[in-house]
Design a protein around this motif. Sequence first.
Motif, short mmCIF file in Angstrom:
data_model
loop_
_atom_site.label_atom_id
_atom_site.label_comp_id
_atom_site.label_asym_id
_atom_site.label_seq_id
_atom_site.Cartn_x
_atom_site.Cartn_y
_atom_site.Cartn_z
N ARG A 21 6.93 -15.25 -2.45
CA ARG A 21 5.91 -14.75 -1.54
C ARG A 21 4.71 -14.20 -2.30
NH1 ARG A 21 7.92 -17.83 1.98
NH2 ARG A 21 9.71 -17.08 3.18
N PRO A 22 3.50 -14.68 -1.99
CA PRO A 22 2.30 -14.12 -2.62
C PRO A 22 2.20 -12.62 -2.34
CG PRO A 22 1.77 -16.13 -1.44
CD PRO A 22 3.18 -15.78 -1.06
N ARG A 23 1.63 -11.88 -3.30
CA ARG A 23 1.59 -10.42 -3.18
C ARG A 23 0.20 -9.91 -3.56
NH1 ARG A 23 5.46 -11.71 -6.60
NH2 ARG A 23 4.54 -10.49 -8.30
N SER A 24 -0.23 -8.87 -2.84
CA SER A 24 -1.47 -8.18 -3.15
C SER A 24 -1.23 -6.68 -3.05
CB SER A 24 -2.60 -8.58 -2.19
OG SER A 24 -2.79 -9.96 -2.17
N ILE A 25 -2.15 -5.90 -3.59
CA ILE A 25 -2.05 -4.44 -3.55
C ILE A 25 -3.37 -3.88 -3.03
CG2 ILE A 25 -1.99 -2.35 -4.97
CD1 ILE A 25 0.10 -3.68 -6.71
N ALA A 26 -3.27 -2.90 -2.14
CA ALA A 26 -4.44 -2.17 -1.67
C ALA A 26 -4.12 -0.68 -1.74
CB ALA A 26 -4.82 -2.58 -0.25
N PRO A 27 -5.07 0.15 -2.15
CA PRO A 27 -4.75 1.56 -2.40
C PRO A 27 -4.51 2.39 -1.16
CG PRO A 27 -7.10 1.16 -2.71
CD PRO A 27 -6.46 -0.18 -2.50
N LEU B 92 -4.78 -3.19 5.60
CA LEU B 92 -4.78 -3.90 6.87
C LEU B 92 -5.95 -4.89 6.95
CD1 LEU B 92 -3.24 -4.01 9.58
CD2 LEU B 92 -5.00 -2.50 10.51
N ARG B 93 -7.12 -4.47 6.48
CA ARG B 93 -8.27 -5.39 6.50
C ARG B 93 -8.02 -6.60 5.61
NH1 ARG B 93 -11.23 -0.44 6.93
NH2 ARG B 93 -11.39 -0.28 4.66
N LEU B 94 -7.42 -6.37 4.44
CA LEU B 94 -7.12 -7.48 3.54
C LEU B 94 -6.11 -8.42 4.18
CD1 LEU B 94 -7.19 -8.95 0.83
CD2 LEU B 94 -5.53 -7.27 -0.05
N ALA B 95 -5.08 -7.86 4.80
CA ALA B 95 -4.04 -8.69 5.43
C ALA B 95 -4.62 -9.53 6.57
CB ALA B 95 -2.91 -7.80 5.95
N ARG B 96 -5.51 -8.96 7.35
CA ARG B 96 -6.11 -9.70 8.46
C ARG B 96 -6.98 -10.84 7.94
NH1 ARG B 96 -6.51 -7.95 13.55
NH2 ARG B 96 -8.76 -8.34 13.69
N THR C 130 0.86 -1.17 0.00
CA THR C 130 0.00 0.00 0.00
C THR C 130 0.89 1.23 0.00
OG1 THR C 130 -1.90 1.05 1.09
CG2 THR C 130 -0.18 0.13 2.52
N ARG C 131 0.32 2.39 0.20
CA ARG C 131 1.13 3.59 0.31
C ARG C 131 0.71 4.37 1.54
NH1 ARG C 131 1.12 6.72 -4.90
NH2 ARG C 131 2.56 7.99 -3.68
N ALA C 132 1.66 5.04 2.16
CA ALA C 132 1.38 5.88 3.32
C ALA C 132 0.87 7.24 2.85
CB ALA C 132 2.64 6.05 4.17
N LEU D 237 6.34 5.33 -1.96
CA LEU D 237 6.42 4.66 -3.26
C LEU D 237 5.06 4.08 -3.66
CD1 LEU D 237 9.78 2.71 -2.82
CD2 LEU D 237 9.34 4.49 -4.52
N PRO D 238 4.73 4.08 -4.93
CA PRO D 238 3.49 3.44 -5.37
C PRO D 238 3.50 1.95 -5.03
CG PRO D 238 4.44 4.81 -7.11
CD PRO D 238 5.47 4.71 -6.04
N PRO D 239 2.37 1.39 -4.64
CA PRO D 239 2.32 -0.05 -4.33
C PRO D 239 2.80 -0.92 -5.49
CG PRO D 239 0.31 1.04 -3.61
CD PRO D 239 1.08 2.05 -4.39
N GLY D 240 2.53 -0.48 -6.71
CA GLY D 240 2.97 -1.26 -7.87
C GLY D 240 4.48 -1.36 -7.95
N THR D 241 5.17 -0.30 -7.56
CA THR D 241 6.63 -0.33 -7.55
C THR D 241 7.14 -1.33 -6.53
OG1 THR D 241 6.73 2.00 -8.22
CG2 THR D 241 8.70 1.07 -7.17
N LEU D 242 6.53 -1.35 -5.35
CA LEU D 242 6.92 -2.32 -4.33
C LEU D 242 6.62 -3.74 -4.79
CD1 LEU D 242 5.60 -0.48 -1.13
CD2 LEU D 242 7.96 -0.63 -1.96
N ASP D 243 5.51 -3.91 -5.46
CA ASP D 243 5.14 -5.23 -5.97
C ASP D 243 6.19 -5.73 -6.97
OD1 ASP D 243 2.88 -7.33 -6.27
OD2 ASP D 243 3.31 -6.73 -8.33
N ALA D 244 6.63 -4.84 -7.86
CA ALA D 244 7.64 -5.23 -8.86
C ALA D 244 8.98 -5.56 -8.21
CB ALA D 244 7.81 -4.10 -9.88
#
Length: 418
Positions: A370-376, A382-386, A346-348, A354-361
């Motif tokens: 490691r499986p990866r997901s993105i949330a805006p 946090l809800r997705l991770a839980r 995600t992004r703070a 950094l954009p979440p897509g950059t971290l994903d790449a």
Amino acid sequence: MAMAGAPTYREAERWLLGRELFGMRFGLDRMRKLLTALGSPQRTFRTIHVVGTNGKSSTTRFAAALLAGEGLRVGAYTSPHLVTYRERVEIGGVPISEVAFARAVAEVRRATTLVERRLEPGDLITQFEALTAAAFLAFAEAGCEVAVVEAGLGGRFDATNVIDSEVQVLTSVGLEHTRWLGPTVRDIAGEKLDVVTPGGTLVAGPLPTEALEVAERVCAQRATRLQRVARPLPLELAAKGAFQRLNFALALAACQAFLGRELRPAAIRRAAATTMPGRLEEIAETPLTLVDAAHNPDGVAALASSLPAVLGGRRPLVAVVAILEDKDAAEMLRKLGGVCDEFVFTRADNPRSLPPGTLDALAAKVAPSRPRSIAPAADAALRLARARAGEQGAVLATGSIYLVADLLRPAEAGRSIL
């Protein structure tokens, strides 16, 4: 309640936020003029100065708690804050009141107007300078006998480097803020160690060889005693994380050098109960949900080594991650990939996040299994991770203090993020 016409906390906050527009400017001339206009409040109390790459805030709070346990009236100045500016200015282990903070900032605001009339056009008091001056003023008005002061960035030209500290603490040295502090560990150590004052004591944690050489040279030049602390104390602390035992050892050595004697066991026990907001802080159960402000590779490494004891076998561990653009994100993700089972990027709420897509790449390269997901947004991440962790798993939000702040603010305001 503030009296009619009295400054309010919200007014102080708005003024400080407006100072963010002026950015970061190194140099001590503005700070010295500002403090002179305020009557030099920093001269009314003794000081310990804390610099370093990681562990500064925790070491500062531990030291303040230790001295308070010895019966001293103690102020602690740390940065940045998580929820409110008041967190940066503590007296007796408690953030100062909104009324006291507003009053100090109002005085700084008046002094700022006077000082800026004499400065060159565009050379304005920064937010950090204003906050530091407000903290010193608050400590003086509260009758503090000693203040433990954390440097903001570096040391040489940091706004806090206007104090005559008797003891300095160098917690650690790593590659950080190379744009401002220099490209090498040796350069960065030199910037941080400029806070060393002649005839005092420098307490240093484990250092790379290059940084230790700088510390030895600076102490020899300034007739300062160098005291090295290499091992954590075998002490049970309320603050989670094995790394906190080293921070406590540094704080204890600094306080003993400051007082010139060993501390009483009762003071040590009291300080050991100090908790650290935003450092392996538990914000929910089922699944266990932690936030940690590790924001560089060394910080992530210390965090990773502490996780097994905190998790107690819970799996999977899902990491919610946001990282600022000036950090070594790839190395941070590589280290996180060694202990976490899954990422949610995600992004703070910070323009440098950094954009979440950059971290994903990046994670696809350094932690491909490691499986990866993105949330805006942080709350959605946090809800997705839980949900991904499930009742038997755990969630860790880390990578940026701004991410931790995003997740703690709603709770402070009475809203749920879970």
